[in-house]
Scaffold this active site. Structure first.
Site, PDB file in Angstrom:
ATOM      1  N   HIS A  18      -7.759   9.999   3.714  1.00 46.96           N
ATOM      2  CA  HIS A  18      -7.367   9.010   4.712  1.00 46.96           C
ATOM      3  C   HIS A  18      -7.780   9.460   6.113  1.00 46.96           C
ATOM      4  O   HIS A  18      -7.924  10.653   6.367  1.00 46.96           O
ATOM      5  CB  HIS A  18      -5.850   8.795   4.671  1.00 46.96           C
ATOM      6  CG  HIS A  18      -5.396   8.118   3.413  1.00 46.96           C
ATOM      7  ND1 HIS A  18      -4.622   8.740   2.462  1.00 46.96           N
ATOM      8  CD2 HIS A  18      -5.621   6.870   2.940  1.00 46.96           C
ATOM      9  CE1 HIS A  18      -4.393   7.907   1.463  1.00 46.96           C
ATOM     10  NE2 HIS A  18      -4.983   6.765   1.725  1.00 46.96           N
ATOM     11  N   SER A  75     -12.836   4.252   4.356  1.00 44.93           N
ATOM     12  CA  SER A  75     -13.468   3.796   5.596  1.00 44.93           C
ATOM     13  C   SER A  75     -14.762   4.566   5.810  1.00 44.93           C
ATOM     14  O   SER A  75     -14.857   5.750   5.476  1.00 44.93           O
ATOM     15  CB  SER A  75     -12.524   4.021   6.788  1.00 44.93           C
ATOM     16  OG  SER A  75     -11.627   2.929   6.904  1.00 44.93           O
ATOM     17  N   ASP A 112       0.843  -1.192   0.000  1.00 44.68           N
ATOM     18  CA  ASP A 112       0.000   0.000   0.000  1.00 44.68           C
ATOM     19  C   ASP A 112       0.887   1.253   0.000  1.00 44.68           C
ATOM     20  O   ASP A 112       1.803   1.371   0.810  1.00 44.68           O
ATOM     21  CB  ASP A 112      -0.870  -0.037   1.267  1.00 44.68           C
ATOM     22  CG  ASP A 112      -1.956   1.028   1.274  1.00 44.68           C
ATOM     23  OD1 ASP A 112      -2.406   1.431   0.185  1.00 44.68           O
ATOM     24  OD2 ASP A 112      -2.374   1.434   2.387  1.00 44.68           O
ATOM     25  N   HIS A 113       0.626   2.168  -0.892  1.00 46.71           N
ATOM     26  CA  HIS A 113       1.353   3.444  -0.970  1.00 46.71           C
ATOM     27  C   HIS A 113       2.875   3.290  -1.017  1.00 46.71           C
ATOM     28  O   HIS A 113       3.600   3.923  -0.231  1.00 46.71           O
ATOM     29  CB  HIS A 113       0.987   4.358   0.210  1.00 46.71           C
ATOM     30  CG  HIS A 113      -0.420   4.854   0.143  1.00 46.71           C
ATOM     31  ND1 HIS A 113      -0.834   5.854  -0.703  1.00 46.71           N
ATOM     32  CD2 HIS A 113      -1.538   4.463   0.810  1.00 46.71           C
ATOM     33  CE1 HIS A 113      -2.136   6.066  -0.553  1.00 46.71           C
ATOM     34  NE2 HIS A 113      -2.589   5.223   0.346  1.00 46.71           N
ATOM     35  N   ILE A 146      -9.587  -0.022   3.112  1.00 51.41           N
ATOM     36  CA  ILE A 146     -10.127   0.178   4.463  1.00 51.41           C
ATOM     37  C   ILE A 146      -9.051  -0.076   5.505  1.00 51.41           C
ATOM     38  O   ILE A 146      -8.518  -1.192   5.613  1.00 51.41           O
ATOM     39  CB  ILE A 146     -11.336  -0.758   4.689  1.00 51.41           C
ATOM     40  CG1 ILE A 146     -12.456  -0.391   3.700  1.00 51.41           C
ATOM     41  CG2 ILE A 146     -11.828  -0.663   6.140  1.00 51.41           C
ATOM     42  CD1 ILE A 146     -13.596  -1.370   3.646  1.00 51.41           C
TER      43      ILE A 146
END
Ligand code: G3H
Ligand code: 13P
Ligand code: ZN
Length: 314
Positions: free
Chosen positions: A185, A219, A87-88, A260
């Site tokens: 985020h 989320s 992720d990222h 999420i």
């Protein structure tokens, strides 16, 4: 089934009008909670590891924990497809390290760079990943929100430009693209009403038919967990996420992957707080971490069944 890439998963999700949940993993209990939910709902799942997770847990621990989850599934005769995703990824080296160590998918996040620099960096990762059977997610546009003191809704430059998205995908050869349509985020996504630019998502979908789009910052910040945190000594007033009906709508459009993380943090923290308050005699971590793990599982099951639509799609 061992680890797989997102290729087949996204193709089916796109055609079926649903999305796959990409859940951030930081420790054993989180991985177990997510895997139990995915197994019980017979759903494909993406386990994603951030730079922060690698720093916290050590990349080797996380990789081995995911391998353990696959091994347990094998022994139990469970056959759901699982993706291990970075992720990222901030740079080529991190992506390379994950590709070399068995990840099946990496994200190169060049969104902080200029368009041309982002193209160049993403292309470099794609050229390394593809011959090794690994897929690449890229990002175009800047995720921001109230947490960054940026009013996204009044600043069109923050959103992904559909024309640029087409050019970016063509020039980089990336396999999926994270776009900015108003999510952010963390647990404080909107000050007033939640607003997402579905017009941009629709436009990108039209211009890149069949191409998988990723939604970060997705989320929903369930209010039951926010209230539970605050009731048992926490202090997170006004935490607010993306309404679940908006996520459902995005999943029926071009969005194939919904990220999420914050909801996992909230589910765990709310339950650990509750346990500490109501069972002050407990000092066995298995009691409160066990309760937190169950909460993660129930939350993920709810997402899979009622929001993502990927139940039974393994
Ligand atoms: O996109 C951000 C994720 O929530 C990961 O957060 O960098 O604190 O692990 P982290
Ligand atoms: P949330 O903070 O909304 O959970 O977003 C997580 C995410 O996008 C991870 O890449
Ligand atoms: Zn993200």
């Amino acid at each position: 089934m061992g680890l797989v890439t997102t290729q087949e998963m996204f193709k089916k999700a796109y055609e079926g009008g649903y999305a796959i949940g990409a859940f951030n993993v930081n420790n054993m209990e989180i991985i177990q909670g997510i895997m139990e939910a995915a197994n019980e709902t017979n759903s494909p799942v993406i386990l994603q590891v951030s730079a922060g997770a690698r720093k916290y847990a050590n990349p080797i621990y996380l990789k081995k924990l995911v391998e353990a989850a696959i091994e347990c599934n094998k022994q139990a005769g469970k056959d759901i497809p699982v993706v291990l995703h970075l992720d990222h990824g901030a740079d080529f080296e991190t992506c390379k390290d994950c590709i070399d160590s068995g990840f099946t998918s990496v994200m190169i996040d060049g969104s902080k760079y200029s368009f041309e620099e982002n193209v160049e960096l993403t292309k470099k990762v794609v050229e390394y990943a593809h011959p090794r059977g690994v897929v690449v997610e890229a990002e175009l546009g800047k995720l921001a929100g109230v947490e960054d003191d940026v009013n996204v809704s009044s600043d069109d430059a923050m959103y992904t430009n559909p024309d640029e998205a087409v050019e970016f995908v063509k020039r980089t050869g990336c396999d999926s693209l994270a776009i900015a349509i108003g999510t952010s985020h963390g647990a404080y996504k909107f000050k007033g009403d939640a607003k997402l630019r579905f017009d941009i998502l629709e436009e990108v979908g039209k211009r890149l038919p069949g191409f998988p789009i990723v939604l970060h910052g997705a989320s929903s910040v369930p209010q039951e967990f926010v209230e539970m945190c605050n009731k048992y000594g926490g202090n997170i007033p006004g935490a607010k996420g993306v309404p679940e009906d908006m996520l459902r709508k995005a999943a029926t459009m071009a969005v194939c992957k919904i990220n999420i993380d914050s909801d996992i943090r909230l589910a765990m923290t709310a339950n650990i707080r509750e346990c500490f308050t109501n069972k002050p005699d407990v000092f066995d971590p298995r009691t409160y971490l066990g309760q937190a793990r169950t909460a993660v599982k129930e939350m993920v099951k709810h997402k899979i069944e009622n929001v993502l639509g990927c139940a039974g799609k393994a």
